[in-house]
Design a protein around this motif. Structure first.
Motif, PDB file in Angstrom:
ATOM      1  N   GLU A 161      38.147  26.291 -22.957  1.00 13.15           N
ATOM      2  CA  GLU A 161      39.105  26.152 -21.857  1.00 13.15           C
ATOM      3  C   GLU A 161      38.540  25.245 -20.767  1.00 13.15           C
ATOM      4  OE1 GLU A 161      42.178  28.936 -19.328  1.00 13.15           O
ATOM      5  OE2 GLU A 161      40.282  29.839 -19.958  1.00 13.15           O
ATOM      6  N   LEU A 162      37.231  25.311 -20.532  1.00 15.80           N
ATOM      7  CA  LEU A 162      36.581  24.444 -19.555  1.00 15.80           C
ATOM      8  C   LEU A 162      36.723  22.981 -19.959  1.00 15.80           C
ATOM      9  CD1 LEU A 162      34.803  24.216 -17.003  1.00 15.80           C
ATOM     10  CD2 LEU A 162      32.821  24.394 -18.507  1.00 15.80           C
ATOM     11  N   GLU A 163      36.481  22.674 -21.223  1.00 16.76           N
ATOM     12  CA  GLU A 163      36.626  21.294 -21.717  1.00 16.76           C
ATOM     13  C   GLU A 163      38.066  20.819 -21.575  1.00 16.76           C
ATOM     14  OE1 GLU A 163      35.004  20.698 -25.610  1.00 16.76           O
ATOM     15  OE2 GLU A 163      33.125  21.689 -25.063  1.00 16.76           O
ATOM     16  N   ARG A 164      39.022  21.686 -21.882  1.00 17.10           N
ATOM     17  CA  ARG A 164      40.441  21.317 -21.771  1.00 17.10           C
ATOM     18  C   ARG A 164      40.817  21.032 -20.318  1.00 17.10           C
ATOM     19  NH1 ARG A 164      44.966  23.766 -20.413  1.00 17.10           N
ATOM     20  NH2 ARG A 164      44.048  25.844 -20.278  1.00 17.10           N
ATOM     21  N   LEU A 165      40.362  21.877 -19.394  1.00 22.34           N
ATOM     22  CA  LEU A 165      40.674  21.681 -17.981  1.00 22.34           C
ATOM     23  C   LEU A 165      39.969  20.451 -17.410  1.00 22.34           C
ATOM     24  CD1 LEU A 165      40.537  25.377 -16.762  1.00 22.34           C
ATOM     25  CD2 LEU A 165      42.576  23.933 -16.916  1.00 22.34           C
ATOM     26  N   ASP A 166      38.726  20.211 -17.820  1.00 19.06           N
ATOM     27  CA  ASP A 166      37.990  19.035 -17.344  1.00 19.06           C
ATOM     28  C   ASP A 166      38.631  17.732 -17.810  1.00 19.06           C
ATOM     29  OD1 ASP A 166      36.058  20.048 -15.689  1.00 19.06           O
ATOM     30  OD2 ASP A 166      34.556  20.277 -17.267  1.00 19.06           O
ATOM     31  N   ALA A 167      39.347  17.766 -18.916  1.00 11.25           N
ATOM     32  CA  ALA A 167      39.991  16.564 -19.442  1.00 11.25           C
ATOM     33  C   ALA A 167      41.230  16.169 -18.641  1.00 11.25           C
ATOM     34  CB  ALA A 167      40.362  16.769 -20.911  1.00 11.25           C
ATOM     35  N   LEU A 168      41.778  17.086 -17.868  1.00 11.65           N
ATOM     36  CA  LEU A 168      42.955  16.784 -17.057  1.00 11.65           C
ATOM     37  C   LEU A 168      42.569  15.854 -15.910  1.00 11.65           C
ATOM     38  CD1 LEU A 168      44.492  20.370 -16.778  1.00 11.65           C
ATOM     39  CD2 LEU A 168      45.253  18.509 -18.273  1.00 11.65           C
ATOM     40  N   PRO A 169      43.466  14.925 -15.536  1.00 16.51           N
ATOM     41  CA  PRO A 169      43.147  14.030 -14.416  1.00 16.51           C
ATOM     42  C   PRO A 169      43.043  14.804 -13.096  1.00 16.51           C
ATOM     43  CG  PRO A 169      45.403  13.663 -15.196  1.00 16.51           C
ATOM     44  CD  PRO A 169      44.770  14.663 -16.114  1.00 16.51           C
ATOM     45  N   ASP A 170      42.082  14.418 -12.268  1.00 16.53           N
ATOM     46  CA  ASP A 170      41.862  15.036 -10.953  1.00 16.53           C
ATOM     47  C   ASP A 170      41.693  16.548 -11.018  1.00 16.53           C
ATOM     48  OD1 ASP A 170      42.086  12.524  -9.784  1.00 16.53           O
ATOM     49  OD2 ASP A 170      44.250  12.723  -9.552  1.00 16.53           O
ATOM     50  N   SER A 171      41.008  17.005 -12.046  1.00 22.04           N
ATOM     51  CA  SER A 171      40.812  18.443 -12.215  1.00 22.04           C
ATOM     52  C   SER A 171      39.352  18.801 -12.015  1.00 22.04           C
ATOM     53  CB  SER A 171      41.253  18.857 -13.626  1.00 22.04           C
ATOM     54  OG  SER A 171      40.928  20.199 -13.862  1.00 22.04           O
ATOM     55  N   ASP A 172      39.119  19.843 -11.215  1.00 20.50           N
ATOM     56  CA  ASP A 172      37.786  20.402 -11.034  1.00 20.50           C
ATOM     57  C   ASP A 172      37.814  21.805 -11.617  1.00 20.50           C
ATOM     58  OD1 ASP A 172      36.565  18.263  -9.647  1.00 20.50           O
ATOM     59  OD2 ASP A 172      37.558  18.889  -7.804  1.00 20.50           O
ATOM     60  N   ALA A 173      37.010  22.015 -12.648  1.00 23.81           N
ATOM     61  CA  ALA A 173      37.017  23.309 -13.307  1.00 23.81           C
ATOM     62  C   ALA A 173      35.605  23.875 -13.364  1.00 23.81           C
ATOM     63  CB  ALA A 173      37.577  23.177 -14.725  1.00 23.81           C
ATOM     64  N   ILE A 174      35.526  25.196 -13.286  1.00 26.13           N
ATOM     65  CA  ILE A 174      34.254  25.887 -13.446  1.00 26.13           C
ATOM     66  C   ILE A 174      34.478  27.033 -14.418  1.00 26.13           C
ATOM     67  CG2 ILE A 174      33.339  25.305 -11.171  1.00 26.13           C
ATOM     68  CD1 ILE A 174      34.131  28.103 -10.237  1.00 26.13           C
ATOM     69  N   GLN A 175      33.413  27.413 -15.105  1.00 28.57           N
ATOM     70  CA  GLN A 175      33.517  28.547 -16.005  1.00 28.57           C
ATOM     71  C   GLN A 175      33.159  29.797 -15.227  1.00 28.57           C
ATOM     72  OE1 GLN A 175      31.653  28.014 -19.762  1.00 28.57           O
ATOM     73  NE2 GLN A 175      31.986  30.119 -20.397  1.00 28.57           N
ATOM     74  N   ALA A 176      34.092  30.691 -15.149  1.00 28.30           N
ATOM     75  CA  ALA A 176      33.896  31.937 -14.410  1.00 28.30           C
ATOM     76  C   ALA A 176      33.566  33.042 -15.402  1.00 28.30           C
ATOM     77  CB  ALA A 176      35.155  32.292 -13.636  1.00 28.30           C
ATOM     78  N   GLY A 177      32.453  33.698 -15.178  1.00 30.41           N
ATOM     79  CA  GLY A 177      32.059  34.799 -16.047  1.00 30.41           C
ATOM     80  C   GLY A 177      32.760  36.079 -15.632  1.00 30.41           C
ATOM     81  N   GLU A 178      32.140  37.187 -15.939  1.00 26.01           N
ATOM     82  CA  GLU A 178      32.686  38.489 -15.556  1.00 26.01           C
ATOM     83  C   GLU A 178      32.812  38.607 -14.042  1.00 26.01           C
ATOM     84  OE1 GLU A 178      33.562  41.327 -17.421  1.00 26.01           O
ATOM     85  OE2 GLU A 178      33.566  39.926 -19.104  1.00 26.01           O
ATOM     86  N   ARG A 179      31.810  38.056 -13.328  1.00 26.31           N
ATOM     87  CA  ARG A 179      31.803  38.105 -11.870  1.00 26.31           C
ATOM     88  C   ARG A 179      31.615  36.704 -11.331  1.00 26.31           C
ATOM     89  NH1 ARG A 179      29.043  42.813  -9.069  1.00 26.31           N
ATOM     90  NH2 ARG A 179      30.632  44.311  -9.572  1.00 26.31           N
ATOM     91  N   LEU A 180      32.254  36.426 -10.228  1.00 27.11           N
ATOM     92  CA  LEU A 180      32.139  35.128  -9.569  1.00 27.11           C
ATOM     93  C   LEU A 180      31.686  35.386  -8.133  1.00 27.11           C
ATOM     94  CD1 LEU A 180      32.626  32.051  -9.622  1.00 27.11           C
ATOM     95  CD2 LEU A 180      34.967  32.525  -8.885  1.00 27.11           C
ATOM     96  N   SER A 181      30.534  34.860  -7.779  1.00 29.33           N
ATOM     97  CA  SER A 181      30.014  35.038  -6.427  1.00 29.33           C
ATOM     98  C   SER A 181      30.628  33.989  -5.510  1.00 29.33           C
ATOM     99  CB  SER A 181      28.489  34.905  -6.422  1.00 29.33           C
ATOM    100  OG  SER A 181      28.022  34.870  -5.089  1.00 29.33           O
ATOM    101  N   LEU A 182      31.491  34.414  -4.610  1.00 29.08           N
ATOM    102  CA  LEU A 182      32.134  33.482  -3.692  1.00 29.08           C
ATOM    103  C   LEU A 182      31.132  32.867  -2.720  1.00 29.08           C
ATOM    104  CD1 LEU A 182      35.523  35.248  -2.936  1.00 29.08           C
ATOM    105  CD2 LEU A 182      35.070  33.343  -4.471  1.00 29.08           C
ATOM    106  N   VAL A 183      30.119  33.627  -2.329  1.00 27.72           N
ATOM    107  CA  VAL A 183      29.095  33.105  -1.428  1.00 27.72           C
ATOM    108  C   VAL A 183      28.368  31.938  -2.090  1.00 27.72           C
ATOM    109  CG1 VAL A 183      26.930  33.642  -0.245  1.00 27.72           C
ATOM    110  CG2 VAL A 183      28.816  35.274  -0.183  1.00 27.72           C
TER     111      VAL A 183
END
Length: 90
Positions: free
Chosen positions: A40-62
């Motif tokens: 899914e990360l590769e698919r999202l990164d292929a979109l124009p003007d897209s910034d994607a990150i892989q979010a695990g079970e927990r995502l630290s907002l800090v």
């Protein structure tokens, strides 16, 4: 799924020309797409003007905000031409 990030503030940097203090205004607004897995990360990164990150079970907002701020800072901060103070000159 996406996350809209809006960060604003001011940080103190050191000018690389005069070594004086230099306030730097941070102002960024981004939409980050959250990928569940590598495919899914590769698919999202292929979109124009897209910034994607892989979010695990927990995502630290800090940590996410810290990373975004660090990535927005200039590599070699410098005052604008003519704004540096000359140290030691009297």
């Amino acid at each position: 799924m996406s996350l809209h990030v809006s960060i604003s503030g001011e940080v103190g940097l050191t000018c690389q020309r005069c070594l004086g203090s230099m306030p730097y205004t941070v102002g960024l607004e981004r939409t980050l797409y959250l990928a569940r897995n590598e495919a899914e990360l590769e698919r999202l990164d292929a979109l124009p003007d897209s910034d994607a990150i892989q979010a695990g079970e927990r995502l630290s907002l800090v940590e996410l905000v810290e990373d975004e701020v660090l990535l927005s800072l200039p590599l070699a901060p410098m005052h604008a031409e003519g704004e540096c103070s000359i140290r030691g000159a009297q």
